[in-house]
Design an enzyme around this catalytic site. Structure first.
Site, PDB file in Angstrom:
ATOM      1  N   ASP A 180      -2.723  -0.132   6.309  1.00 32.65           N
ATOM      2  CA  ASP A 180      -3.602  -0.497   5.199  1.00 32.65           C
ATOM      3  C   ASP A 180      -3.134  -1.801   4.540  1.00 32.65           C
ATOM      4  O   ASP A 180      -3.956  -2.606   4.102  1.00 32.65           O
ATOM      5  CB  ASP A 180      -3.644   0.626   4.169  1.00 32.65           C
TER       6      ASP A 180
ATOM      7  N   HIS B 280      -5.368   5.046   6.365  1.00 36.88           N
ATOM      8  CA  HIS B 280      -4.607   5.843   5.399  1.00 36.88           C
ATOM      9  C   HIS B 280      -3.132   5.974   5.785  1.00 36.88           C
ATOM     10  O   HIS B 280      -2.495   6.975   5.461  1.00 36.88           O
ATOM     11  CB  HIS B 280      -5.231   7.236   5.217  1.00 36.88           C
TER      12      HIS B 280
ATOM     13  N   GLU C 181       1.151   5.690   0.179  1.00 41.88           N
ATOM     14  CA  GLU C 181       0.584   7.011   0.375  1.00 41.88           C
ATOM     15  C   GLU C 181       1.347   7.948  -0.550  1.00 41.88           C
ATOM     16  O   GLU C 181       2.573   7.819  -0.713  1.00 41.88           O
ATOM     17  CB  GLU C 181       0.712   7.470   1.828  1.00 41.88           C
TER      18      GLU C 181
ATOM     19  N   ASP D 284       0.867  -1.174   0.000  1.00 44.83           N
ATOM     20  CA  ASP D 284       0.000   0.000   0.000  1.00 44.83           C
ATOM     21  C   ASP D 284       0.909   1.231   0.000  1.00 44.83           C
ATOM     22  O   ASP D 284       1.994   1.222   0.606  1.00 44.83           O
ATOM     23  CB  ASP D 284      -0.910   0.028   1.228  1.00 44.83           C
TER      24      ASP D 284
END
Length: 580
Positions: free
Chosen positions: A171, A166, A27, A25
């Protein structure tokens, strides 16, 4: 000789329990991989339901983090000020993910950023095999279970021990729990391997999925498969470069053709014939379809229904529409429909004044001429205006247009088209254009068939992707032997063996002396393929330099008739084979 071939992992199927997955995952500073950068990477390496390792790091972008993104993720400029740069993190992640199947929720987003980052760091774009938990969930999770397929909703549904927030590692951990929950459902549906998962569709009925065992034990290489019902009757015949993988899709993947679902419901067993290469498989498929006429095959079931135009053998020959071509007469075609044959006949008769009456004429018998004689479209041999010798000139012109240069037919049609277009009778002009094209295509098709069927024996070799050779022995347009030569082996003994073991054929009269027209055309397209070499050739393989293939190319872009072959006539062969 049978060609021994080791099955690949893709053909055997890779169990999900034996594979290593890296659930990742990201960001980022925005939504576009072209203009935004990664701010955090979280990844979990799992296998067999167990976590093997984890990776988590912030990434220092080259520009500041937008305030809105900081609000959503909680990552600020101060947090990433001392973090490693993208160029330091990317190699670490590539090593962490090596040899694994990548998993992400909405995988195109995360993989797009990872590929862009790898390219910016000087690495080639990674071609990861991947799974998208979002896409899988949309197949398995109903609206009654979860309002949507967002990660947070799925994490609640599958009781994840980590709540998505998030942040990349949290995540990723939640995605691991979602992945295992989806795998549990897939296992209950009979999906055990990665290949079955790629092909899986929830629209396949449980009864259809339960029959997947019918694919067990089938060949993993090229061949033909036959679905049969409880009485052994052939329902459907197909071909594939990997028979087992193709048959498996009938029970695991959604089939848009409704008749295939009906066929699978009736099927009780699947027989298969392994073949040396794809050409042999295609030819065997055609022969089996013609022999068994399976109800769920739509094409190639009735090769005997083709139509020819025959220049009859009598004192005053005429054009006759026939189904069988079994003598040495001159034939135009074949056509897939009587309409195509009639259109081609009209084009030829507009250029050559052959008689159009259907009765047999004798040089000694006399009868009144029809209106075509007064219109100048027939020499009226019926009432003695033309004798056998004079009429023979028309027959020779028709034969030359069919077997050689169609120029006179094209010229006559063009004059009529130009006249009608000048009078603004465009619809009539289009009718004559279509008739001309029908004649040219049929003549080109017949000339190409004749060029191949008159060769007593032809041996050809096509290179394989593994640097081996596919061998084919063709006699009078019929495939009589096939073999596959492994890389690094001298092919000459294999050629001798293929010729020695080839089927003996006795050619019959007619345009297709030993095989169906469709089989000979399949062979011709294979011979015209890239890299195919002629190893042995008895006689010559050629067609007229001014023949119909040249003109067929000119009209290749016009609408296709049912009689047109799949490929534009002679497109590749024109440039590669010698012509007379």
């Amino acid at each position: 000789m049978p060609a021994h071939r080791q099955a690949s992992l893709d053909e055997l199927g890779r169990p999900l329990s034996d594979l290593t997955f890296v659930v990742v995952d990201l960001e980022t500073t925005g939504t576009s991989a072209a203009t935004s950068e990664i701010t955090e990477i979280g990844a979990v390496r799992v296998r067999g339901g167990e976590v093997l390792a984890e990776m988590s790091t912030l990434v220092r972008p080259s520009a500041g983090i937008p305030p809105m993104v900081s609000v959503i993720t909680g990552i600020t400029d101060a947090m990433v000020a001392t973090a490693p740069a993208e160029a330091e993190v990317v190699p670490t992640f590539l090593e962490f993910a090596r040899g694994a199947v990548l998993v992400a929720h909405n995988a195109p987003f995360d993989l797009g950023f990872l590929r862009a980052a790898a390219q910016r760091c000087g690495y080639p774009p990674p071609a990861w095999e991947h799974l998208d938990t979002l896409r899988i969930a949309r197949r398995l999770v109903s609206r009654d279970e979860a309002p949507d397929c967002r990660l947070a909703s799925l994490a609640r549904l599958f009781r994840s021990s980590t709540e998505p927030c998030h942040r990349a590692l949290a995540d990723a951990r939640a995605t691991v729990d979602v992945l295992h929950g989806l795998f549990e459902r897939l296992g209950n549906a009979g999906v055990r391997t990665l290949e079955e998962l790629h092909e899986y569709s929830a629209r396949v009925s449980p009864a259809q999925r339960r029959k997947r065992y019918l694919a067990d034990g089938l060949p993993t290489g090229p061949g033909v498969y036959i679905f049969r019902d409880a009485d052994g009757r052939a329902l459907y015949v197909g071909t594939s470069r990997s028979v087992r993988s193709r048959v498996r899709t009938y029970f695991t993947a959604s089939e848009p053709r409704t008749r295939m679902a009906e066929m699978v419901a009736l099927a009780e067993r699947v027989d298969a014939i392994g073949c040396a290469h794809a050409l042999e498989a295609e030819v065997r498929e055609l022969r089996l379809i013609a022999e068994h006429k399976p109800p769920y095959n739509r094409r190639s079931r009735f090769p005997e229904r083709t139509v020819y135009l025959k220049l009859t053998d009598e004192p005053f020959p005429r054009l006759s529409r026939v189904r069988a071509a079994r003598d040495e007469a001159t034939y135009l075609g074949p056509f897939a429909s009587t309409r195509g044959a009639d259109d081609a006949a009209d084009a030829l008769l507009a250029a050559v004044p052959l008689r159009q009456c259907t009765g047999r004429l004798s040089p000694r018998a006399r009868r009144p001429a029809c209106a075509l004689a007064d219109l100048g479209r027939c020499g009226a041999p019926c009432d003695g205006r033309e004798d056998v010798a004079a009429y023979a000139r028309h027959v020779a012109a028709a034969r030359a247009a069919i077997t050689g240069d169609p120029g006179p037919v094209i010229a006559a049609s063009t004059r009529r088209i130009d006249r009608l277009a000048g009078e603004r009778r465009y619809e009539e002009a289009a009718v004559h254009r279509d008739r001309m094209v029908s004649f040219v295509r049929a003549a080109a098709r017949g000339q190409r068939l004749a060029a191949l069927t008159r060769i007593p024996q032809l041996v050809a070799a096509a290179p394989t992707a593994q640097a081996g050779w596919d061998l084919a022995v063709v006699r009078h347009g019929r495939l009589v032997s096939a073999a596959n030569v492994a890389p690094g082996i001298d092919p000459r003994p294999w050629v001798d063996a293929a010729v020695a073991s080839a089927e003996t054929v006795r050619p019959q009269p007619g345009p297709a002396p030993c095989a169906s027209v469709e089989e000979t055309e399949r062979i011709a397209r294979w011979l015209a393929g890239s890299g195919v070499r002629l190893v042995r050739l008895d006689g010559e393989w050629s067609w007229p330099a001014a023949g119909a293939s040249r003109d067929a190319l000119r009209y290749a872009e016009l609408h296709r008739s049912p009689d047109s072959p799949e490929q534009a006539p002679g497109r590749r062969a024109e440039g590669e084979r010698p012509r007379r």
